[in-house]
Design an enzyme around this catalytic site. Structure first.
Site, PDB file in Angstrom:
ATOM      1  N   LYS A  80       0.851  -1.193   0.000  1.00 52.30           N
ATOM      2  CA  LYS A  80       0.000   0.000   0.000  1.00 52.30           C
ATOM      3  C   LYS A  80       0.889   1.247   0.000  1.00 52.30           C
ATOM      4  O   LYS A  80       1.888   1.304   0.718  1.00 52.30           O
ATOM      5  CB  LYS A  80      -0.913  -0.022   1.231  1.00 52.30           C
ATOM      6  CG  LYS A  80      -1.984   1.069   1.217  1.00 52.30           C
ATOM      7  CD  LYS A  80      -2.924   0.930   2.425  1.00 52.30           C
ATOM      8  CE  LYS A  80      -4.026   1.984   2.407  1.00 52.30           C
ATOM      9  NZ  LYS A  80      -4.903   1.919   3.591  1.00 52.30           N
ATOM     10  N   SER A 155      -9.824   2.292   2.443  1.00 46.34           N
ATOM     11  CA  SER A 155      -8.921   2.973   1.537  1.00 46.34           C
ATOM     12  C   SER A 155      -7.966   2.046   0.794  1.00 46.34           C
ATOM     13  O   SER A 155      -7.435   2.407  -0.243  1.00 46.34           O
ATOM     14  CB  SER A 155      -8.096   3.991   2.325  1.00 46.34           C
ATOM     15  OG  SER A 155      -7.271   3.338   3.278  1.00 46.34           O
ATOM     16  N   SER A 179      -9.989   0.009   6.714  1.00 48.59           N
ATOM     17  CA  SER A 179      -9.359   0.048   5.378  1.00 48.59           C
ATOM     18  C   SER A 179      -8.652  -1.220   4.919  1.00 48.59           C
ATOM     19  O   SER A 179      -8.286  -1.321   3.755  1.00 48.59           O
ATOM     20  CB  SER A 179      -8.385   1.210   5.295  1.00 48.59           C
ATOM     21  OG  SER A 179      -9.103   2.388   5.105  1.00 48.59           O
TER      22      SER A 179
HETATM   23  N1  GLN Z   1     -13.233   4.546   5.652  1.00 43.66           N
HETATM   24  C1  GLN Z   1     -12.725   5.031   6.897  1.00 43.66           C
HETATM   25  C2  GLN Z   1     -12.344   6.489   6.743  1.00 43.66           C
HETATM   26  O1  GLN Z   1     -12.600   7.030   5.728  1.00 43.66           O
HETATM   27  C3  GLN Z   1     -11.564   4.207   7.361  1.00 43.66           C
HETATM   28  C4  GLN Z   1     -10.314   4.485   6.635  1.00 43.66           C
HETATM   29  C5  GLN Z   1      -9.137   3.699   7.108  1.00 43.66           C
HETATM   30  O2  GLN Z   1      -9.258   2.683   7.791  1.00 43.66           O
HETATM   31  N2  GLN Z   1      -7.963   4.180   6.763  1.00 43.66           N
HETATM   32  O3  GLN Z   1     -11.783   7.096   7.600  1.00 43.66           O
END
Ligand code: GLN
Length: 501
Positions: A80, A155, A179
């Site tokens: 990532k 994400s 994410s």
């Molecule tokens: N979707 C969540 C957010 O937008 C979690 C994102 C994440 O775990 N980095 O914050």
């Protein structure tokens, strides 16, 4: 197309150890696959062809010399783009980091290299890990390999899509509110958020430091465990890193036995708001666990209902502070620096041009929540909710070994469907967020399909009991693979084939 891409990391590991195949051949097969399908999927932001082949050659040379290599030596991985890798472009999905090549590597990257894991490249993500669909990337959306018109989650949609498209057998994600697990659920792959502090965050771009955790992603539970063991462990460079032995996750994945275990279904994380196909796959999985000798009971965690609201105060607050470092002076982008403007003006022009809408929304929200006069009402209240959620978990874990729920309320949604409705997007993480708020460990694994799209099953374990995730996950996976004919792990998704690959 080489059959090698359809093998699990564990299978590749065995063939590599027996010298039936070289690390170079395995790496080349995956690079070929990327060349063939990534135009359609867009999982990668950067493919390090030369670097990957050079790493593979090093592993082959070491093996030829009879050196003692770890189980994942020569197995490729997708990283990532939130992790710093020395000399390799690291953007975190943001324009503000365009052109930045870190002068050092994250601890996780160093551990991967030491283990001989071959890093293929950097994967796409929502900008600064803020999002649930990968649509917030400054570099274009990733397509879900199961249906190219749908999002792969976020994400870490790039890492999950790379696995589902057979571009890599292993990937690394980061999970602040879901994410790793939400993209795993929507792409039919496995993802684990380890216990907070279980994996070093050194060299990982900080989003919300009290919630962020790096973790392993793969297509099978055992592969995820093998990767977990490589990346976990104490690190002096991360003050939040736990100084204790990593739970025995690989042994647990191999044992795969739930006999006598007590499993709690979280009442607040099912029922209303969950699609019927998701609920059906969830119920079937519970039935399998019951037939394998586990007892299932309902458990109530009443404060989970406030998890999402608390998260959207805590995460933006911490982000507004963490993202202050992107000041046009230290990294990547600089706008308006023509000699006529003050440093402050350049900073403000750079941040205006470099951050996307969602990141700006979070910075504004977080700055507001932390401002004098509002701090107690917003940030303070959210921290109290966090304590209540932690207590709900503690109470639940006094009577059950693990908790379970669907990972997400829906299957993968069409690209564009929620991009203009932040609250609808935030709801994708309603079942994953409480886990981060309490710092406990959780896994998502595929529970089958609903109308041709993957459904995720979430398992939650107490802090530093990550091995229980693998015990339950591997037992469930065995039955599910038999039931679904292995479609979730061994065949290329339909649309990738349709895309001519
Ligand atoms: N979707 C969540 C957010 O937008 C979690 C994102 C994440 O775990 N980095 O914050």
């Amino acid at each position: 197309m080489s059959e090698l891409i359809y093998k699990s990391a564990a299978q590749l590991s065995e063939s590599l150890a027996k010298k039936e195949v070289s690390a170079r051949e395995v790496t080349q097969a995956h690079l070929d696959r990327i060349a063939k399908v990534d135009k359609a999927v867009h999982a990668f932001l950067f493919v390090d062809t030369e670097g990957a082949l050079a790493q593979a050659d090093q592993v082959d040379a070491a093996r030829a010399k009879g050196e003692n290599l770890g189980p994942l030596a020569g197995v490729p991985l997708a990283l990532k783009d939130i992790l710093a890798q020395e000399g390799i472009p690291t953007t975190c999905g943001s324009k503000i980091l365009a052109g930045w090549r870190p002068p050092y590597s994250a601890t996780v990257v160093k551990k991967l290299r030491t283990a001989g894991v071959v890093i293929l490249g950097k994967t796409n993500m929502d900008e600064f890990a803020m999002g649930s669909s990968t649509e917030n990337s400054a570099y274009g959306t990733t397509q879900n390999p199961w249906d190219l018109k749908r999002i792969p989650g976020g994400s870490g949609g790039g890492s999950a899509a790379a696995l589902a498209a057979f571009e890599a057998p292993l990937a690394i994600g980061s999970d602040t509110g879901g994410s790793i697990r939400q993209p795993a659920a929507l792409t039919g792959t496995v993802g684990v958020k380890p216990t907070y502090g279980g994996v070093s965050r050194y060299g990982v771009v900080a989003f919300s430091s009290s919630l962020d955790q790096v973790g392993p992603c793969a297509r099978t539970v055992l592969d995820t465990a093998l990767l977990h063991e490589v990346i976990a462990g104490h690190d002096d460079y991360d003050a939040t890193s736990i100084n204790a032995p990593t739970p025995p996750v690989v042994a647990a994945a191999k044992r795969a036995d739930v006999k006598g275990m007590k499993i709690g279904v979280v009442k607040e994380l099912s029922g209303d708001g969950y699609e019927s196909g998701v609920s059906e796959r969830f119920e079937e999985s519970l039935e399998i666990l019951r037939s394998q000798g586990a007892t299932i009971e309902m458990v109530s965690c009443p404060n989970f209902d406030y998890g999402l609201a608390a998260y959207y105060l805590i995460a933006p607050s911490e982000a507004s502070s963490n993202l202050a470092r992107f000041d046009a002076m230290r990294y990547g982008l600089r706008v308006g620096d023509d000699g006529s403007r003050s440093a402050e003006e350049v900073m403000s022009m750079t941040r205006a041009a470099g951050f996307g809408r969602e990141v700006k929304r979070r910075i504004i929200l977080g700055t507001y929540a932390l401002s004098a006069g509002y701090y107690d009402a917003y940030y303070g209240s959210a921290q109290k909710v966090r304590t209540l959620i932690t207590q709900d978990f503690a109470k639940a874990f006094s009577s059950v070994d693990v908790l379970v729920s669907p990972t997400t309320p829906t299957v993968a949604f069409p690209i564009g469907e929620k991009s203009n409705d932040p609250v609808a997007m935030y709801l994708s993480d309603v079942a994953t967020i409480p886990v981060n708020l309490a710092g406990v460990a959780a896994m998502s694994l595929p529970a089958g399909l609903s109308e041709g799209l993957p459904v995720g099953f979430q398992i939650i374990a107490p802090a530093m009991k990550d091995d229980r995730l693998y015990l339950v996950g591997a037992a469930l996976e065995r039955e599910l693979a038999a039931k679904w004919g292995g479609v979730l792990t061994t065949k290329a998704p339909k649309l990738i084939s349709a895309a001519g690959a």
